[in-house]
Design a protein around this motif. Structure first.
Motif, PDB file in Angstrom:
ATOM      1  N   GLN A 199       0.817  -1.215   0.000  1.00 44.50           N
ATOM      2  CA  GLN A 199       0.000   0.000   0.000  1.00 44.50           C
ATOM      3  C   GLN A 199       0.850   1.264   0.000  1.00 44.50           C
ATOM      4  O   GLN A 199       1.805   1.387   0.758  1.00 44.50           O
ATOM      5  N   GLY A 200       0.488   2.183  -0.903  1.00 45.98           N
ATOM      6  CA  GLY A 200       1.070   3.508  -0.923  1.00 45.98           C
ATOM      7  C   GLY A 200       0.024   4.532  -0.514  1.00 45.98           C
ATOM      8  O   GLY A 200      -1.014   4.187   0.057  1.00 45.98           O
ATOM      9  N   GLU A 201       0.260   5.786  -0.818  1.00 46.10           N
ATOM     10  CA  GLU A 201      -0.670   6.843  -0.423  1.00 46.10           C
ATOM     11  C   GLU A 201      -1.956   6.802  -1.233  1.00 46.10           C
ATOM     12  O   GLU A 201      -3.036   7.078  -0.710  1.00 46.10           O
ATOM     13  N   GLU A 202      -1.867   6.491  -2.528  1.00 45.52           N
ATOM     14  CA  GLU A 202      -3.044   6.526  -3.390  1.00 45.52           C
ATOM     15  C   GLU A 202      -3.262   5.229  -4.163  1.00 45.52           C
ATOM     16  O   GLU A 202      -4.087   5.194  -5.073  1.00 45.52           O
ATOM     17  N   GLU A 203      -2.543   4.172  -3.804  1.00 48.21           N
ATOM     18  CA  GLU A 203      -2.725   2.901  -4.493  1.00 48.21           C
ATOM     19  C   GLU A 203      -2.441   1.746  -3.545  1.00 48.21           C
ATOM     20  O   GLU A 203      -1.477   1.779  -2.777  1.00 48.21           O
ATOM     21  N   VAL A 204      -3.301   0.746  -3.584  1.00 47.77           N
ATOM     22  CA  VAL A 204      -3.055  -0.492  -2.859  1.00 47.77           C
ATOM     23  C   VAL A 204      -3.019  -1.622  -3.879  1.00 47.77           C
ATOM     24  O   VAL A 204      -3.833  -1.655  -4.813  1.00 47.77           O
ATOM     25  N   VAL A 205      -2.048  -2.518  -3.732  1.00 43.50           N
ATOM     26  CA  VAL A 205      -1.838  -3.582  -4.700  1.00 43.50           C
ATOM     27  C   VAL A 205      -1.949  -4.924  -3.995  1.00 43.50           C
ATOM     28  O   VAL A 205      -1.316  -5.157  -2.959  1.00 43.50           O
ATOM     29  N   PHE A 206      -2.762  -5.810  -4.577  1.00 46.40           N
ATOM     30  CA  PHE A 206      -2.907  -7.177  -4.097  1.00 46.40           C
ATOM     31  C   PHE A 206      -2.151  -8.081  -5.067  1.00 46.40           C
ATOM     32  O   PHE A 206      -2.595  -8.274  -6.203  1.00 46.40           O
ATOM     33  N   HIS A 207      -1.006  -8.603  -4.644  1.00 47.99           N
ATOM     34  CA  HIS A 207      -0.206  -9.492  -5.471  1.00 47.99           C
ATOM     35  C   HIS A 207      -0.602 -10.933  -5.168  1.00 47.99           C
ATOM     36  O   HIS A 207      -0.616 -11.339  -3.996  1.00 47.99           O
ATOM     37  N   VAL A 208      -0.883 -11.710  -6.202  1.00 49.71           N
ATOM     38  CA  VAL A 208      -1.198 -13.130  -6.027  1.00 49.71           C
ATOM     39  C   VAL A 208      -0.187 -13.932  -6.835  1.00 49.71           C
ATOM     40  O   VAL A 208      -0.105 -13.791  -8.061  1.00 49.71           O
ATOM     41  N   VAL A 209       0.594 -14.751  -6.135  1.00 52.02           N
ATOM     42  CA  VAL A 209       1.663 -15.526  -6.773  1.00 52.02           C
ATOM     43  C   VAL A 209       1.620 -16.957  -6.250  1.00 52.02           C
ATOM     44  O   VAL A 209       1.059 -17.225  -5.185  1.00 52.02           O
ATOM     45  N   PRO A 210       2.218 -17.906  -6.983  1.00 59.40           N
ATOM     46  CA  PRO A 210       2.309 -19.272  -6.467  1.00 59.40           C
ATOM     47  C   PRO A 210       3.045 -19.292  -5.137  1.00 59.40           C
ATOM     48  O   PRO A 210       4.062 -18.608  -4.953  1.00 59.40           O
TER      49      PRO A 210
END
Length: 227
Positions: A199-210
């Protein structure tokens, strides 16, 4: 992998059913209100518009739930990611954020498609109305890898999702509101995948990996932003 609290099959089914009822009660209630108004004012355009809009919303939510929460056939069933995208676009048309979706279309094990849709629910809940959620399907074979990005300000990733990622919940703390993020992470575990949150100030990222792809993935979930 994420250390999730154990729920019995009956409790999981009951809580998911409660969540589904919560999602559709609003548009169904609006349909009922519109029909009652039409009883008093036949052919009233505003009442008719309310019924039409609410019916479309209820149908979109049910079509989405059929894949996101439902059995979708047998235990070995596969789902077309094109169908998953279609129900996602229909559902998001009545939600807070705008949806962007990119990536290949293919038949995948049903838990992969269900995971994408359930993480979409979490991502959508993280941003204010009018912002954007982007789904990027990076790879489906031999194992899935994809990313969801929620953009907007202020960002509020649901607290229960964070607690579950950090292993800070007990079975008693999972209710009808918390069951959806629980189910998302349960699907990831069943599919042999790992979810990481950045998570940053204006973006949240959901990473899905093996889960076995790297040392970082094997360490379960890493939260890179302060709470």
């Amino acid at each position: 992998m994420t250390n999730l609290p154990a729920l019995s099959a009956p409790d999981l089914a009951a809580l998911l059913a409660s969540r589904l009822c919560h999602d559709i009660i609003s548009p169904v209630g609006a349909i009922q209100s519109g029909l009652e108004l039409l009883d008093d004012m036949p052919d009233d355009p505003e009442s008719m518009a309310l019924v039409r809009s609410s019916t479309k919303s209820a149908v979109a939510k049910l079509q989405f739930a059929r894949i996101a929460y439902g059995a979708s056939g047998s235990s070995t069933a596969q789902i077309d990611m094109g169908d998953a995208r279609t129900v996602a676009e229909g559902w998001m048309a009545f939600e807070k954020a705008n949806l962007q979706w990119s990536g290949e279309r293919a038949y995948v094990p049903k838990n992969i498609a269900k995971l994408v849709l359930n993480l979409l629910v979490v991502a959508n809940a993280s941003v204010p109305r009018g912002r954007e959620v982007e789904v990027s399907i990076e790879r489906l074979e031999p194992t899935a890898r994809f990313t969801l990005r929620a953009r907007g300000k202020p960002l509020r990733v649901p607290a229960k999702f964070r607690e579950l990622l950090a292993g800070e919940t007990t079975p008693e703390s999972i209710d009808a509101h918390g069951i959806q993020p629980y189910y998302a992470l349960l699907l990831a575990r069943e599919a042999g995948l790992s979810v990481r949150l950045e998570q940053g100030e204006e973006e949240v990222v959901f990473h899905v990996v093996p889960a076995d792809e790297s040392e970082e993935a094997l360490r379960s979930v890493e939260i890179e932003a302060p709470r």
